[in-house]
Scaffold this motif. Structure first.
Motif, short mmCIF file in Angstrom:
data_model
loop_
_atom_site.label_atom_id
_atom_site.label_comp_id
_atom_site.label_asym_id
_atom_site.label_seq_id
_atom_site.Cartn_x
_atom_site.Cartn_y
_atom_site.Cartn_z
N ASN A 6 -52.97 -7.96 -66.18
CA ASN A 6 -52.63 -7.86 -64.76
C ASN A 6 -53.91 -7.75 -63.95
OD1 ASN A 6 -51.66 -7.29 -62.24
ND2 ASN A 6 -50.68 -5.34 -62.81
N ILE A 7 -54.24 -8.81 -63.20
CA ILE A 7 -55.51 -8.81 -62.47
C ILE A 7 -55.51 -7.85 -61.29
CG2 ILE A 7 -56.04 -11.18 -63.18
CD1 ILE A 7 -55.24 -12.07 -60.36
N TYR A 12 -58.40 -3.36 -64.69
CA TYR A 12 -58.91 -4.73 -64.77
C TYR A 12 -59.92 -4.97 -63.66
CZ TYR A 12 -59.28 -9.79 -64.47
OH TYR A 12 -59.78 -11.06 -64.40
N VAL A 13 -59.59 -4.55 -62.45
CA VAL A 13 -60.47 -4.76 -61.29
C VAL A 13 -61.83 -4.11 -61.54
CG1 VAL A 13 -60.81 -4.26 -58.85
CG2 VAL A 13 -58.56 -5.00 -59.67
N ALA A 14 -61.81 -2.89 -62.10
CA ALA A 14 -63.06 -2.19 -62.36
C ALA A 14 -63.88 -2.90 -63.43
CB ALA A 14 -62.77 -0.75 -62.79
N ALA A 15 -63.21 -3.37 -64.48
CA ALA A 15 -63.92 -4.06 -65.56
C ALA A 15 -64.49 -5.39 -65.09
CB ALA A 15 -62.98 -4.28 -66.75
N ARG A 16 -63.72 -6.11 -64.27
CA ARG A 16 -64.22 -7.38 -63.75
C ARG A 16 -65.42 -7.17 -62.83
NH1 ARG A 16 -63.19 -12.99 -62.90
NH2 ARG A 16 -65.30 -13.61 -62.32
N LEU A 344 -64.52 -4.69 -71.94
CA LEU A 344 -64.94 -3.61 -71.05
C LEU A 344 -63.79 -2.63 -70.81
CD1 LEU A 344 -67.02 -5.69 -68.49
CD2 LEU A 344 -67.92 -3.89 -69.96
N MET A 345 -62.58 -3.13 -70.69
CA MET A 345 -61.42 -2.27 -70.46
C MET A 345 -61.16 -1.36 -71.65
SD MET A 345 -58.78 -4.89 -68.53
CE MET A 345 -57.45 -3.69 -68.42
N ARG A 346 -61.44 -1.86 -72.86
CA ARG A 346 -61.19 -1.03 -74.05
C ARG A 346 -62.10 0.19 -74.09
NH1 ARG A 346 -60.31 -6.18 -76.58
NH2 ARG A 346 -62.51 -6.33 -77.21
N ARG A 347 -63.20 0.13 -73.37
CA ARG A 347 -64.13 1.27 -73.36
C ARG A 347 -63.72 2.34 -72.36
NH1 ARG A 347 -69.77 -2.07 -72.81
NH2 ARG A 347 -69.46 -3.54 -74.53
N GLN A 348 -62.85 1.98 -71.41
CA GLN A 348 -62.46 2.93 -70.38
C GLN A 348 -61.61 4.05 -70.99
OE1 GLN A 348 -60.44 0.74 -67.34
NE2 GLN A 348 -62.22 -0.48 -66.76
N GLY A 353 -58.19 4.74 -63.87
CA GLY A 353 -57.83 3.80 -62.83
C GLY A 353 -56.35 3.52 -62.73
N THR A 354 -55.52 4.24 -63.49
CA THR A 354 -54.08 3.96 -63.47
C THR A 354 -53.27 5.11 -62.90
OG1 THR A 354 -53.77 4.90 -65.68
CG2 THR A 354 -54.34 2.57 -65.55
N GLY A 355 -53.92 6.23 -62.61
CA GLY A 355 -53.18 7.38 -62.13
C GLY A 355 -52.59 8.20 -63.25
N LEU A 356 -52.78 7.77 -64.51
CA LEU A 356 -52.27 8.51 -65.66
C LEU A 356 -53.32 9.51 -66.14
CD1 LEU A 356 -50.73 5.52 -67.63
CD2 LEU A 356 -49.52 7.18 -66.21
#
Length: 368
Positions: A6-7, A12-16, A344-348, A353-356
């Protein structure tokens, strides 16, 4: 890009954004959306492929090869008719009409010129730079990279031996470690065996400004290469792309990586027969060397244009094992970017960034 990504997802936005920051130097230098160049491949990197790469956000490069000035002028004009995005031209420094080819590039307003096949002369560099072009040089070793910098190169490509076509002796894995930590004053693009975005990401984090790919683009939908040529890529594995073999050190063979076929096997037989004729006195050393060199004359064209994948030279890098289908250029670039972003997302931290709630490891200070 994975279809389930989901772009609009903040992760995703942060990783991009992080990826864009990592190759910002490369995109600024090239004027492209992503810092991925198309490797210049004779008979393949022409107007259709070059414009497709540039239109999709990358940076296409025309392979001048053995073209004369008039043919190059026509190819540049035809490419401009297909794209309004930046693209470059690759010139071979040993070309007998190099000065005229440079004049063609300058007159046509080509923004970037790649000089390959040897260390360029100072006059060639000055002619291009005075004409407003940015010059990209090939550096197969740190010492040559430093020399090209002194000559005035604006950027470098370091290409490992995993690449297709004419190759040097050192793998990209080693070359990147040798060069990237020590040449920080200009953008450096990495090449050789690259087929995935997460691999490109690792090299960006080492200091690369971007990457150059050839093999995956050669088998793209927009590539004008013969259908049999592309299908040979789809069927091949990495171990099928081997460098040409030299039988006798007295008769050097320029190493070229391509898919093993009847032609490569016959080349070994040809070398052995030529060596026998030399030793018997039938051929002089010079005649024997020419006989060996002429074996592959026209063979790349036969493979790419005519589809002779058994007798022709099917140049391919070891990344050919990652070519599993004939894809549009835009899809290939999207896939490469998606793989880098996913890495990059796998490192977060979980939930970032999801509110969780974010995961806290037991050993971290926050767990105390």
């Amino acid at each position: 890009m994975s279809p389930d990504m989901n772009i609009t997802d903040p992760a995703y936005v942060a990783a991009r954004a992080e990826l864009d920051l990592l190759w910002a130097r490369g995109t600024a230098f090239l004027g492209s959306r992503v810092a991925i160049l198309g490797g210049a491949m004779s008979w393949v990197s022409e107007r259709n492929l070059v414009s497709a790469i540039s239109n999709a956000g990358g940076f296409g490069v025309i392979a001048c090869g053995a073209m004369g000035p008039a043919l190059l002028e026509a190819e540049i004009a035809a490419t401009k008719a297909l794209t309004d995005k930046p693209f470059g031209v690759n010139l071979i420094t040993m070309h007998p009409k190099l000065d005229d080819l440079i004049k063609v590039c300058v007159a046509a307003g080509v923004t970037h010129v790649v000089l390959a096949g040897g260390v360029p002369s100072g006059s060639a560099m000055r002619a291009l730079k005075d004409g407003g072009a940015k010059v990209i040089g090939f550096a197969p070793a740190l010492v040559l990279g430093k020399r090209l910098m002194k000559l005035g190169a604006d950027a470098l490509v370091i290409e490992g031996s995993e690449a297709g076509g004419h190759i040097g002796p050192v793998s990209l894995t080693v070359l990147a470690q040798e060069v990237l930590p020590h040449l920080r004053d200009l953008p450096i693009f990495v090449a050789g065996g690259l087929g995935r975005g997460d691999a490109i990401l690792g090299l960006l984090e080492m200091g690369a400004a971007g990457a150059q790919l050839g093999t995956r683009f050669a088998a793209s939908t927009e590539s004008v290469a013969h259908a049999r040529f592309k299908q040979a890529f789809v069927r091949a594995s990495a171990r099928d792309a081997l460098p040409s073999v030299q039988l006798d050190e007295r008769f050097p063979v320029i190493p070229v990586r391509g898919l093993v076929n009847d032609g490569t096997k016959r080349f070994l037989v040809h070398q052995a027969e030529t060596l026998r004729r030399f030793q018997s006195g039938e051929l002089t050393k010079e005649a024997a060397q020419l006989d060996i060199e002429h074996f592959w004359a026209g063979s790349l064209r036969r493979a790419v244009v005519d589809g002779d994948i058994e007798g022709g030279s099917v140049m391919a890098g070891q990344s050919v094992g990652m070519v599993t289908s004939i894809q549009p250029i835009a899809e290939i670039l999207e896939e490469l970017v998606g793989q880098a972003v996913q890495a990059l997302m796998r490192r977060q931290p979980q939930g970032a960034g999801t509110g969780l709630p974010q995961r806290v490891d037991a050993a971290s200070p926050q767990a105390a």
